[in-house]
Each structure stands twice: as structure tokens, then as C-alpha cells.
Design a protein around this motif. Structure first.
Motif, mmCIF file in Angstrom:
data_model
loop_
_atom_site.group_PDB
_atom_site.id
_atom_site.type_symbol
_atom_site.label_atom_id
_atom_site.label_comp_id
_atom_site.label_asym_id
_atom_site.label_seq_id
_atom_site.Cartn_x
_atom_site.Cartn_y
_atom_site.Cartn_z
ATOM 1 N N ARG A 113 0.804 -1.327 -0.054
ATOM 2 C CA ARG A 113 -0.088 0.070 -0.047
ATOM 3 C C ARG A 113 0.820 1.166 -0.111
ATOM 4 N N MET A 114 0.488 2.185 -0.582
ATOM 5 C CA MET A 114 0.980 3.646 -0.654
ATOM 6 C C MET A 114 0.076 4.530 -0.137
ATOM 7 N N ASP A 115 0.222 5.190 1.045
ATOM 8 C CA ASP A 115 -0.790 6.086 1.762
ATOM 9 C C ASP A 115 0.018 7.354 2.166
ATOM 10 N N LEU A 116 -0.284 8.337 1.663
ATOM 11 C CA LEU A 116 0.542 9.731 1.750
ATOM 12 C C LEU A 116 -0.473 10.740 1.873
ATOM 13 N N SER A 117 -0.245 12.016 2.758
ATOM 14 C CA SER A 117 -1.318 12.836 3.188
ATOM 15 C C SER A 117 -0.235 14.127 3.345
ATOM 16 N N VAL A 118 -0.961 15.490 3.098
ATOM 17 C CA VAL A 118 -0.349 16.605 3.180
ATOM 18 C C VAL A 118 -1.100 17.066 4.289
ATOM 19 N N VAL A 145 -9.145 6.746 8.789
ATOM 20 C CA VAL A 145 -8.498 6.451 7.566
ATOM 21 C C VAL A 145 -7.373 5.443 7.904
ATOM 22 N N HIS A 146 -6.391 5.849 8.687
ATOM 23 C CA HIS A 146 -5.415 4.708 8.929
ATOM 24 C C HIS A 146 -4.726 4.951 10.419
ATOM 25 N N ASP A 147 -4.033 4.071 11.237
ATOM 26 C CA ASP A 147 -3.673 4.596 12.511
ATOM 27 C C ASP A 147 -2.206 4.815 12.283
ATOM 28 N N ALA A 171 -11.725 0.026 -5.621
ATOM 29 C CA ALA A 171 -11.888 -0.977 -4.658
ATOM 30 C C ALA A 171 -10.401 -0.836 -3.855
ATOM 31 N N ARG A 172 -9.520 -0.208 -4.626
ATOM 32 C CA ARG A 172 -8.091 -0.046 -4.092
ATOM 33 C C ARG A 172 -7.585 1.464 -3.866
ATOM 34 N N SER A 173 -8.520 2.252 -4.348
ATOM 35 C CA SER A 173 -8.008 3.540 -4.179
ATOM 36 C C SER A 173 -8.768 4.703 -3.450
ATOM 37 N N THR A 174 -8.504 5.365 -2.424
ATOM 38 C CA THR A 174 -9.387 6.170 -1.667
ATOM 39 C C THR A 174 -8.556 7.476 -1.416
ATOM 40 N N LEU A 175 -9.415 8.734 -1.684
ATOM 41 C CA LEU A 175 -9.271 9.996 -1.075
ATOM 42 C C LEU A 175 -9.931 10.299 0.052
ATOM 43 N N TYR A 176 -9.229 11.193 0.807
ATOM 44 C CA TYR A 176 -9.656 11.229 2.310
ATOM 45 C C TYR A 176 -9.304 12.608 2.584
ATOM 46 N N VAL A 177 -10.092 13.242 3.663
ATOM 47 C CA VAL A 177 -9.579 14.368 4.542
ATOM 48 C C VAL A 177 -9.920 14.225 5.904
ATOM 49 N N PHE A 178 -9.197 14.793 6.917
ATOM 50 C CA PHE A 178 -9.382 14.546 8.237
ATOM 51 C C PHE A 178 -9.084 15.527 9.108
ATOM 52 N N GLY A 195 -5.635 17.498 7.247
ATOM 53 C CA GLY A 195 -5.065 16.889 6.181
ATOM 54 C C GLY A 195 -5.862 16.385 4.846
ATOM 55 N N VAL A 196 -5.198 16.299 3.833
ATOM 56 C CA VAL A 196 -5.815 15.383 2.864
ATOM 57 C C VAL A 196 -4.668 14.532 2.034
ATOM 58 N N GLY A 197 -5.335 13.304 1.890
ATOM 59 C CA GLY A 197 -4.189 12.380 1.257
ATOM 60 C C GLY A 197 -4.971 11.424 0.496
ATOM 61 N N MET A 198 -4.140 10.309 0.082
ATOM 62 C CA MET A 198 -4.585 9.525 -0.811
ATOM 63 C C MET A 198 -4.060 7.854 -0.487
#
Length: 367
Positions: free
Chosen positions: A47-52, A157-159, A334-341, A360-363
Motif C-alpha cells: 500500500r502507498m498512503d500519503l497525506s499533506v 483512514v489509518h492508524d 476498490a483499491r484507491s481512496t481519497l480522504y480528508v481528516f 490533512g488531505v491524502g490518498m
């Protein structure tokens, strides 16, 4: 985390070679006239998970993200990883299981330190699953108290990064080396799990902890009972440390945990309670209570989640760690998600200027 000198290109090449060699080896064995034919599989995943993120931290905040008393905008990696796991059919319902997973700092292309998030080998059959090595929640037996929490509640989104709570709030003790775990089969929705961490390099350095004369003087144990049937999920667990030389001041000793969830088609709600015991110094807490409540609502490709939690500050009987977090995520596939938190953290309610806020915002992409 420190950067590893091993490049991702080298890692990817080594992993690809392992996959090819593993497939070739299995085929060669099957072609041998006196060799038993076995079925095996080796899967590459990650998985690749990056946020700004923008973080504002008070002067007395002790969060693990941002700098106390400062504001900054940063790109953060949120437990990106690359791994491979495999299964070999041994016959009679028995399987050998194995895997290795590398942690990646995607913003700069380095590996985390230590580079392996998990590395394990084990057996699975009608009697249950046994594995050993460097174990965490992504291994076949899971990570007992941490996995029990993750199975019932929902991370924002993630821990990881700004919204991480598995260590900061829940003290889940997810990833341990030199560990051995056994998980029973499911019986009418129930299963039980037990783990021992034979400390080794995980033990506190004897030069800084004179109570430990050798790595074998420190061990950790966890046991858990889980239940899942229809919309209901329940779990209870207990973990404890053992130190032959005795506990030092404010050392963790043990914890008990209960968690429950209810999942309907249109929402999921959950709650967690735990209590930890410490070898408290005068003026500190011997018992630390933790609670969390939350809910998540999916609607089509959208999802909204909110969590509210509190943890007693062990070194300050008047203080509470308080945290609220919420996210919105949009599934592109099913594999790609955009998110804000958004995350609001108060390190110690007894101290002024101990708050921190992160947005933040990430993918996230799984493969």
C-alpha cells in the motif's frame, strides 16, 4: 524513524527475484520424479498512503507529530509498505504460512528502521494457527489486543501520523519481535489467541535498566477472546509484562481490555474500555483508564467516521489526554481512496497550551 541505506529499487528487485525463484522452485520440485507434489502460492502486496497535513501544536503539547509551540505543513507517510506472503499446502488440511513485510517512507523513498514490519513462519490446520518471528496485526494470528481493537472500531483512514491512536491512546503493543502466537479455529463465532514475546533485543538495555541483567529477564504476554456473529462483535483481552529483576518506577505492569461493536447496513458504532496498571511513583497513577466511542457511516462510495476518546495521564493524577478525530473518505475504486481528516488532541487537560490540531488531505492505494 531513521532512513535505511537500502533503496526501494534494490528491495523491489530482490522481492521480484524472490517471487520468480519461489515459483520456479515450486515447479522444479513438482517435476522431480521422486518428489511429492505440493501446491504453493507467493503473493506480492502493499500500500502507498500519503497525506499533506497542517499541524498547530501548543507549547506544552507532547504529540508525536509537529513541534510543540509551532505550526507547520508537512507531507507524511502513513505506514506505506511492500511485502510478500505465501502458503504451501502440506496435505491433510495442513499448510505452511510465511511472510515478510517492509515499511516504506514514501516521501523520500527510503525504508523505515528497522526495515521489516513483520517477518514470520508458521503452520495452519484444523487445530488452529501457530506462527513465530516479528509479528504484528498483518500476520495470520494478528496482534491480540491491537487487532481486537482494529476489528471492532474503525481507524480514521489509518492508524498513523496525525490521527494515530494505537500506541498513543490505546497502548496496543502491536509489533513485537521474538514472538510466538497461537490462534484457535472459530467455534460458533468464538476464537481465542495467546502470544508470548521472548523479549531478546526488545528488552530494555541493562545499562539503562539495572533490573534487567540479560534479555531473557524481560517477557511480555497477551491473551484474548473474540466473538463475531451477525452484526455484533465482542472482545476481551489481558496483557502483562514480566521482569525478573522487578519493575522500575512508572513501569507498565498489565492491562485489561473490553471492546464491543454493532454493524448495521447503514452504520457501525463501537466502544472500548481498558485499564492499565503501573508501578507508580509517589504522586503518579497506578491505574490508568482509557475509553473510546465512535461511529462510521458509509453511503455509496462515501464514508464518514468520528472517534472520541480519553486516557488518564499516568504521571499527573489531575490530567487527561483527550482526543477527537473525524474523516471523510471517497472510494475511487476498490483499491484507491481519497480522504480528508481533522484531529484535535489535548496532551494533558491539567496543563494550559497542551492542545494540538491537525488537518490533512491524502490518498491511499492498495495493491
Amino acid at each position: 524513524m531513521k532512513n535505511s541505506p537500502v533503496s526501494l529499487l534494490t528491495l523491489a528487485g530482490a522481492t521480484a527475484m524472490a517471487v520468480l525463484c519461489g515459483s520456479a522452485s515450486a515447479a522444479d520440485d513438482a517435476d522431480e520424479p521422486n518428489s511429492p507434489v505440493t501446491r504453493s502460492s507467493l503473493n506480492l502486496y502493499g500500500r502507498m498512503d500519503l497525506s499533506v497535513e497542517t499541524v498547530h501544536a501548543g507549547a506544552k503539547s507532547n504529540v508525536g507529530y509537529g513541534t510543540a509551540g509551532a505550526s507547520r505543513t508537512q507531507m507524511s507517510d502513513n505506514t506505506s509498505r511492500l511485502g510478500f506472503r505465501g502458503v504451501e499446502d502440506l496435505g491433510a488440511g495442513q499448510q505452511a504460512v510465511f511472510g515478510i513485510e517492509f515499511g516504506i517512507n514514501a516521501p523520500n523513498g527510503s525504508l523505515v528502521s528497522p526495515p521489516m514490519r513483520n517477518a514470520y513462519v508458521g503452520l495452519r490446520g484444523p487445530w488452529g494457527t501457530l506462527n513465530m518471528g516479528r509479528l504484528d496485526s498483518d500476520t495470520p494470528t494478528g496482534s491480540l489486543l491491537y487487532s481486537q481493537a482494529a476489528r471492532n472500531l474503525r481507524w480514521i483512514v489509518h492508524d498513523a501520523g496525525v490521527v494515530a491512536i494505537g500506541t498513543r491512546v490505546l497502548n496496543g503493543n502491536n509489533r513485537v519481535s521474538n514472538a510466538l502466537t497461537y490462534k484457535t479455529p472459530d467455534f460458533s463465532g468464538f476464537n481465542a489467541v495467546a502470544r508470548v514475546n521472548l523479549a531478546g533485543p526488545d528488552a530494555t538495555n541493562p545499562t539503562t535498566n539495572p533490573a534487567l541483567k540479560s534479555p531473557d529477564d524481560f517477557k511480555q504476554y497477551q491473551v484474548a477472546l473474540n466473538y463475531k456473529n451477525g452484526p455484533w462483535g465482542l472482545g476481551t483481552g489481558y496483557g502483562w509484562d514480566e521482569k525478573k529483576g522487578g519493575f522500575l518506577v512508572n513501569d507498565f505492569k498489565n492491562k485489561a481490555q473490553v471492546v464491543a461493536s454493532y454493524e448495521a447496513p447503514s452504520f457501525k458504532t463501537y466502544a472500548l474500555l481498558s485499564q492499565e496498571q503501573f508501578n507508580a511513583a509517589p504522586g503518579a497513577r497506578s491505574a490508568v483508564k482509557v475509553w473510546l466511542i465512535g461511529a462510521t457511516v458509509p453511503f455509496g462510495v462515501h464514508r464518514v467516521t468520528a472517534n472520541l476518546m480519553q486516557r488518564d495521564v499516568q504521571t499527573d493524577p489531575a490530567g487527561k489526554l483527550k482526543k477527537f478525530q473525524a474523516d471523510y473518505s471517497h472510494s475511487l475504486s476498490a483499491r484507491s481512496t481519497l480522504y480528508v481528516f481533522v484531529d484535535r488532541d489535548v496532551s494533558n487537560s491539567h496543563l494550559p497550551n497542551s492542545q494540538a490540531t491537525g488537518v490533512g488531505v491524502g490518498m491511499l492505494h492498495r495493491f
